[in-house]
Write an enzyme that holds these catalytic residues in place. Structure first.
Site, mmCIF file in Angstrom:
data_model
loop_
_atom_site.group_PDB
_atom_site.id
_atom_site.type_symbol
_atom_site.label_atom_id
_atom_site.label_comp_id
_atom_site.label_asym_id
_atom_site.label_seq_id
_atom_site.Cartn_x
_atom_site.Cartn_y
_atom_site.Cartn_z
ATOM 1 N N TYR A 22 -14.228 4.693 10.471
ATOM 2 C CA TYR A 22 -12.792 4.473 10.201
ATOM 3 C C TYR A 22 -11.974 4.926 11.406
ATOM 4 C CZ TYR A 22 -8.148 5.963 9.095
ATOM 5 O OH TYR A 22 -6.798 6.187 9.173
ATOM 6 N N ASN B 112 -10.771 10.933 -2.317
ATOM 7 C CA ASN B 112 -11.413 11.750 -1.269
ATOM 8 C C ASN B 112 -10.461 12.832 -0.787
ATOM 9 O OD1 ASN B 112 -13.887 10.128 -0.870
ATOM 10 N ND2 ASN B 112 -12.414 8.545 -0.288
ATOM 11 N N SER C 113 -3.848 7.030 13.664
ATOM 12 C CA SER C 113 -4.188 8.242 12.928
ATOM 13 C C SER C 113 -4.515 9.373 13.884
ATOM 14 C CB SER C 113 -5.406 7.987 12.038
ATOM 15 O OG SER C 113 -5.922 9.201 11.534
ATOM 16 N N ASP D 155 -0.288 -8.763 1.942
ATOM 17 C CA ASP D 155 -1.223 -7.750 1.428
ATOM 18 C C ASP D 155 -2.318 -8.475 0.649
ATOM 19 O OD1 ASP D 155 -0.621 -4.378 0.596
ATOM 20 O OD2 ASP D 155 -2.408 -5.466 -0.060
ATOM 21 N N ASN D 156 -3.579 -8.087 0.847
ATOM 22 C CA ASN D 156 -4.663 -8.771 0.105
ATOM 23 C C ASN D 156 -5.019 -8.045 -1.187
ATOM 24 O OD1 ASN D 156 -6.082 -6.525 0.866
ATOM 25 N ND2 ASN D 156 -7.648 -7.621 2.051
ATOM 26 N N ASN E 192 -1.352 14.155 7.865
ATOM 27 C CA ASN E 192 -1.833 13.966 6.482
ATOM 28 C C ASN E 192 -0.727 13.462 5.561
ATOM 29 O OD1 ASN E 192 -3.811 15.761 7.853
ATOM 30 N ND2 ASN E 192 -4.815 15.661 5.844
ATOM 31 N N ASN F 285 -6.462 -2.566 -1.783
ATOM 32 C CA ASN F 285 -6.241 -1.158 -2.168
ATOM 33 C C ASN F 285 -4.798 -0.971 -2.626
ATOM 34 O OD1 ASN F 285 -6.893 1.533 -2.595
ATOM 35 N ND2 ASN F 285 -6.433 2.154 -0.504
ATOM 36 N N ASP G 229 -5.352 -12.552 3.203
ATOM 37 C CA ASP G 229 -6.245 -11.649 3.921
ATOM 38 C C ASP G 229 -6.146 -11.964 5.411
ATOM 39 O OD1 ASP G 229 -9.399 -10.224 3.135
ATOM 40 O OD2 ASP G 229 -8.484 -10.405 5.122
ATOM 41 N N GLY H 158 0.829 -1.220 0.000
ATOM 42 C CA GLY H 158 0.000 0.000 0.000
ATOM 43 C C GLY H 158 0.855 1.259 0.000
ATOM 44 N N LYS I 184 -9.337 2.483 4.882
ATOM 45 C CA LYS I 184 -8.972 3.794 5.447
ATOM 46 C C LYS I 184 -9.723 4.983 4.842
ATOM 47 C CE LYS I 184 -5.144 4.713 2.310
ATOM 48 N NZ LYS I 184 -3.791 5.255 2.216
ATOM 49 N N LYS J 176 -9.567 2.900 14.523
ATOM 50 C CA LYS J 176 -8.208 3.236 14.973
ATOM 51 C C LYS J 176 -8.198 3.407 16.496
ATOM 52 C CE LYS J 176 -6.051 3.383 10.995
ATOM 53 N NZ LYS J 176 -5.017 2.374 10.642
HETATM 54 C C1 WQD Z 1 -7.576 18.064 3.512
HETATM 55 C C2 WQD Z 1 -8.177 19.437 3.264
HETATM 56 C C3 WQD Z 1 -10.555 19.419 2.867
HETATM 57 C C4 WQD Z 1 -10.454 17.292 -0.932
HETATM 58 C C5 WQD Z 1 -8.188 12.723 6.058
HETATM 59 C C6 WQD Z 1 -8.766 11.786 7.060
HETATM 60 C C7 WQD Z 1 -7.749 11.472 8.118
HETATM 61 C C8 WQD Z 1 -6.453 11.021 7.477
HETATM 62 C C9 WQD Z 1 -5.958 12.008 6.449
HETATM 63 C C10 WQD Z 1 -6.257 8.627 7.572
HETATM 64 C C11 WQD Z 1 -9.528 19.602 3.964
HETATM 65 C C12 WQD Z 1 -9.789 19.914 1.634
HETATM 66 C C13 WQD Z 1 -10.046 17.902 0.247
HETATM 67 C C14 WQD Z 1 -11.043 18.066 -1.960
HETATM 68 C C15 WQD Z 1 -10.791 20.024 -0.595
HETATM 69 N N1 WQD Z 1 -6.593 9.756 6.887
HETATM 70 N N2 WQD Z 1 -10.218 19.239 0.399
HETATM 71 N N3 WQD Z 1 -11.185 19.406 -1.754
HETATM 72 O O1 WQD Z 1 -9.780 15.385 5.844
HETATM 73 O O2 WQD Z 1 -7.592 16.416 6.664
HETATM 74 O O3 WQD Z 1 -7.883 13.947 6.680
HETATM 75 O O4 WQD Z 1 -7.020 12.199 5.496
HETATM 76 O O5 WQD Z 1 -5.828 8.535 8.683
HETATM 77 O O6 WQD Z 1 -8.263 10.437 8.916
HETATM 78 O O7 WQD Z 1 -9.850 12.431 7.702
HETATM 79 O O8 WQD Z 1 -7.623 15.135 4.514
HETATM 80 O O9 WQD Z 1 -7.049 15.420 2.145
HETATM 81 O O10 WQD Z 1 -9.453 14.808 2.761
HETATM 82 O O11 WQD Z 1 -8.611 17.101 3.233
HETATM 83 O O12 WQD Z 1 -10.938 21.240 -0.434
HETATM 84 O O13 WQD Z 1 -11.439 17.565 -3.052
HETATM 85 O O14 WQD Z 1 -8.436 19.571 1.871
HETATM 86 O O15 WQD Z 1 -11.710 20.216 3.071
HETATM 87 O O16 WQD Z 1 -9.603 20.924 4.430
HETATM 88 P P1 WQD Z 1 -8.304 15.317 5.957
HETATM 89 P P2 WQD Z 1 -8.207 15.552 3.090
#
Ligand code: WQD
Length: 331
Positions: A149, A198, A124, A31-32, A179, A35, A58, A10, A84, A153
């Site tokens: 999620y 995301n 996290s 690793d399965n 991050n 992702n 798995d 990953g 995740k 953790k």
């Molecule tokens: C960062 C900023 C969004 C996408 C997540 C998980 C956290 C960890 C890290 C695992 C925010 C903005 C994002 C987009 C945007 N993961 N954004 N447009 O939410 O801080 O943390 O990832 O452990 O658990 O919650 O990261 O990259 O999603 O967002 O404006 O299309 O970017 O609003 O302010 P986040 P993110």
């Protein structure tokens, strides 16, 4: 040392394998491929010039976990494997709780049976929840978590705390990531999430490469200098090095460390830096806030420096350059 790396193909697991391979370690990967892609194994061998024993298993199948330990004299485990995606976990809580918890419980029970007591867990910063801080330190308790999620953790952290309380011969390190972003400088491995990303950085990359039309910036009316949210972005290679330091230097017992830069970067700053460093355009529009986002979320990263001698070395510019270098290889 003979180390089992779960989720080792990953994003973070593969970069950690690269850093572990620089030391005298024998690395086994399980690793399965839920992702990740098996071709990452070839990239790891190209980067490190080393071979790795790989199990496409798995961890929710306990007999498979038993097989790995019966065939290898494992001395330590670094556990990355798990689902995740925050949004997906809200839609599919049972899938997240069963996968993330059962796989971890299987692993720990088999470790106990084979008397393997060195465990590093990929946790996290999300376990802090919203405590109204700009910087979060390990002294804080876990907070209110708003998604399954993040709850997995926190639950696994609690399981590990209870395990240690029952048997203090375990050496357990909880690493709370902020991050993770970026990619290995070779451009051979990096973040390549399946489907529509995301997270911010993979989304920026898909827009810059034309695979997606436009980036929605989720709100510019936050109480921050430019109105967009501030986060603590950490280069994945720095993050990987943090795991090596934890393996080498963490004190006996159960220890918790934040792995972050300690500095904040806003969404707009990330976009403009990406454009400047890579001389590319990232089309964006200002959209509504995303539910659950906080204005600012950064690490107090001083404990990892004090106790492990680790801190981030790479900059936001390095992150943007390395991430784009990897994305261009995917085109
Ligand atoms: C960062 C900023 C969004 C996408 C997540 C998980 C956290 C960890 C890290 C695992 C925010 C903005 C994002 C987009 C945007 N993961 N954004 N447009 O939410 O801080 O943390 O990832 O452990 O658990 O919650 O990261 O990259 O999603 O967002 O404006 O299309 O970017 O609003 O302010 P986040 P993110």
């Amino acid at each position: 040392m003979k180390i089992l790396v779960t989720g080792g193909l990953g994003f973070i697991g593969s970069h950690t394998v690269v850093e572990l391979a620089k030391e005298e370690n024998e690395i086994i990967i399980v690793d399965n491929l839920n992702n990740s892609k098996e071709e990452v194994l070839d990239k790891l061998e190209e980067i490190t010039q080393k071979k790795f024993k790989f199990y496409k298993y798995d961890l929710t199948e306990k007999e498979r976990v038993e097989e790995i330990f019966s065939e290898n004299n494992i001395e330590a485990v670094i556990h990355f494997a798990g689902f995740k995606a925050v949004g997906e976990s809200i839609k599919e809580p049972l899938m997240y709780y069963s996968n993330n918890l059962i796989s971890t419980l299987n692993l720990l029970q088999v470790m106990k049976k084979y008397n393997v007591k060195r465990f590093i867990f990929s946790s996290s910063a999300t376990v802090y929840g919203d405590q109204g801080k700009e910087k979060y330190s390990e002294e804080l308790s876990r907070g209110k978590i708003t998604n399954p999620y993040g709850m997995t953790k926190a639950m696994i952290e609690k399981i590990l705390e209870d395990l240690y309380a029952s048997d203090n011969s375990w050496d357990i390190t909880l690493l709370r990531y902020f991050n993770p972003v970026g990619a290995h400088s070779s451009g051979l491995i990096g973040e390549d999430p399946k489907g529509i990303p995301n997270n911010l950085m993979p989304y920026i990359m898909k827009v810059a490469s034309g695979k997606l039309e436009i980036l929605s910036i989720f709100g510019n009316d936050y109480p921050t200098p430019d109105g967009t949210c501030i986060r603590d972005y950490i280069h994945v290679v720095d993050l990987a090095k943090g795991h090596v330091k934890a393996l080498q230097k963490a004190p006996k017992g159960l220890n918790i460390y934040n792995l972050g830069s300690g500095h904040g970067t806003s969404v707009l700053e990330m976009v403009t830096t990406f454009e400047r460093v890579n001389n590319v355009k990232v089309n964006y529009k200002i959209a509504n806030r995303r539910e659950g986002d906080l204005p600012e979320y950064c690490a107090d990263a001083t404990k990892a420096f004090r106790e492990l001698g680790w801190k981030t070395e790479k900059t936001i510019e390095d992150i943007c350059r390395d991430a784009w270098n990897y994305e261009k290889n995917l085109l």
